[in-house]
Design an enzyme around this catalytic site. Structure first.
Site, short mmCIF file in Angstrom:
data_model
loop_
_atom_site.label_atom_id
_atom_site.label_comp_id
_atom_site.label_asym_id
_atom_site.label_seq_id
_atom_site.Cartn_x
_atom_site.Cartn_y
_atom_site.Cartn_z
N ASP A 46 0.89 -1.37 0.03
CA ASP A 46 -0.05 -0.05 -0.06
C ASP A 46 0.88 1.15 -0.22
O ASP A 46 1.59 1.70 1.12
CB ASP A 46 -0.86 -0.03 1.27
CG ASP A 46 -1.80 1.10 1.42
OD1 ASP A 46 -1.78 2.11 0.35
OD2 ASP A 46 -2.58 1.39 2.28
N SER A 82 -1.92 13.87 -15.39
CA SER A 82 -3.08 13.92 -15.89
C SER A 82 -3.39 15.15 -16.77
O SER A 82 -2.92 16.12 -16.12
CB SER A 82 -4.20 13.48 -15.16
OG SER A 82 -5.68 13.47 -15.43
N TYR A 88 -8.29 14.70 -7.26
CA TYR A 88 -7.39 14.04 -8.15
C TYR A 88 -6.77 14.98 -9.14
O TYR A 88 -5.55 14.94 -9.22
CB TYR A 88 -8.51 13.23 -9.26
CG TYR A 88 -7.47 12.43 -10.21
CD1 TYR A 88 -7.05 11.24 -9.94
CD2 TYR A 88 -7.65 12.86 -11.32
CE1 TYR A 88 -6.40 10.70 -10.91
CE2 TYR A 88 -6.93 12.10 -12.46
CZ TYR A 88 -6.26 11.01 -12.14
OH TYR A 88 -5.65 10.33 -13.04
N LYS A 137 -2.56 15.40 -9.00
CA LYS A 137 -1.48 15.22 -10.53
C LYS A 137 -0.94 16.62 -10.63
O LYS A 137 0.21 16.45 -11.01
CB LYS A 137 -2.66 15.00 -11.49
CG LYS A 137 -3.07 13.63 -11.33
CD LYS A 137 -2.08 12.29 -11.08
CE LYS A 137 -2.65 10.92 -11.29
NZ LYS A 137 -1.72 10.16 -11.18
#
Length: 260
Positions: free
Chosen positions: A65, A153, A166, A170
Site C-alpha cells: 500500500d 493527468s 485528483y 496530479k
C-alpha cells in the site's frame, strides 16, 4: 515514438502495474530487455497476469500500500531485492476518479470530501514522493544515473469538477517532478512527467461504452481516446538514453483535446 535500445538491460519498478497504463508500460520495458518489478496494491492476481504477459525473464511481483509510508518502503526494498537494483522508476499507481469517490464541492458531505482528499493525497502524491525519495537515494548510491517518470493527468490543467482532489494531486505530482529534475540532474537522473487525457483502460470501459462515450471521443479531433500502449511508448522514450535532455518536461498525451 520508438525508444532507443539500452546498451545494458535496465531494471524498472512500475507502480500500479496490475492493469491499464501500468501493465502496458511494464510490457514495453520488457520488450526492450528490461527486467521489471510489477507493483500492485491489492490485486495480486492481476499483477501475476501482467507478469505472465512480459517478454524475457527475471521479472518480479511486489505488493504494498503506497498510501502507507511503511508500505512504500516495503515495495522499494522488495523491488531492489528482486531485481538487484532499480535504474528506472515509473510512478503510475493512483487512486483514480470513480463514481464512488466523487466529491463535487456543491454536492458532497464534509465526511466524503475529507475521505476523498485523504485517500488521493496519500497515494497519488505522498506515495509517489516517498517511492521517489527512496529510489532516488538508491540511484545516487549506485552512481549509475537513472530515469523517473510520473504519470500525471490532463486534469491537472483543465480541472476535474467532480474530483478536485485528483486534479490537485496530479498537478502537485507534475510540480514535484520538476523539483526532482533540478536536484537529481547532477547525479545523472532524469525526471519527467506525462499528462494523459482519457485512455481506453478497463476502468474506463463502461464510461466509453455508455451514452457519454461519443462525447468523450469527440473531445479529440482524432475522434477517439488514447490507448495504454500510446502512453507506454512515450514513457519508454522518456526513460531511454536519448531522452535525458527532456528532463523536467511534462508531456501532454491527450490527442489535441486540450491545450495549455
Amino acid at each position: 515514438m520508438a525508444a532507443e535500445s539500452r546498451p545494458d538491460p535496465g531494471t524498472a519498478l512500475v507502480t500500479g502495474a496490475s492493469r491499464g497504463i501500468g501493465r502496458a508500460v511494464a510490457q514495453a520495458f520488457a520488450r526492450r530487455g528490461d527486467r521489471v518489478a510489477v507493483h500492485y496494491g491489492r490485486d495480486r492476481g492481476a499483477a501475476e497476469r501482467t507478469l505472465a504477459s512480459l517478454d524475457g525473464s527475471g521479472h518480479v511481483v511486489v505488493g504494498g500500500d503506497l498510501g502507507d509510508p511503511a508500505g512504500a518502503q516495503t515495495v522499494v526494498d522488495a523491488a531492489i531485492e528482486g531485481l538487484g537494483s532499480i535504474s528506472v522508476l515509473v510512478n503510475n499507481a493512483a487512486v483514480a476518479p470513480s463514481a464512488g469517490n466523487a466529491h463535487r464541492v456543491d454536492d458532497v458531505s464534509f465526511a466524503a470530501w475529507q475521505r476523498a482528499w485523504s485517500d488521493m493525497v496519500a497515494v497519488n502524491l505522498l506515495g509517489a514522493s516517498n517511492v521517489t525519495m527512496l529510489v532516488a537515494q538508491h540511484m545516487i548510491a549506485r552512481g549509475s544515473g537513472g530515469a523517473i517518470v510520473n504519470v500525471g493527468s490532463r486534469g491537472a490543467f483543465r480541472g476535474e469538477p467532480d474530483h478536485p482532489a485528483y486534479a490537485a494531486t496530479k498537478a502537485a505530482l507534475h510540480a514535484f517532478g520538476q523539483s526532482m529534475a533540478l536536484v537529481l540532474a547532477p547525479h545523472g537522473i532524469s525526471v519527467t512527467s506525462v499528462a494523459p487525457g482519457m485512455i481506453a483502460t478497463e476502468r474506463q470501459a463502461s464510461k466509453l461504452d455508455g451514452v457519454a462515450g461519443d462525447g468523450i471521443r469527440g473531445q479529440s479531433p482524432f475522434a477517439r481516446v488514447g490507448t495504454p500502449e500510446e502512453v507506454a511508448d512515450a514513457v519508454a522514450y522518456l526513460t531511454s538514453p536519448g531522452a535525458v535532455w527532456a528532463s523536467g518536461t511534462v508531456l501532454d498525451l491527450n490527442g489535441a483535446s486540450y491545450f495549455r
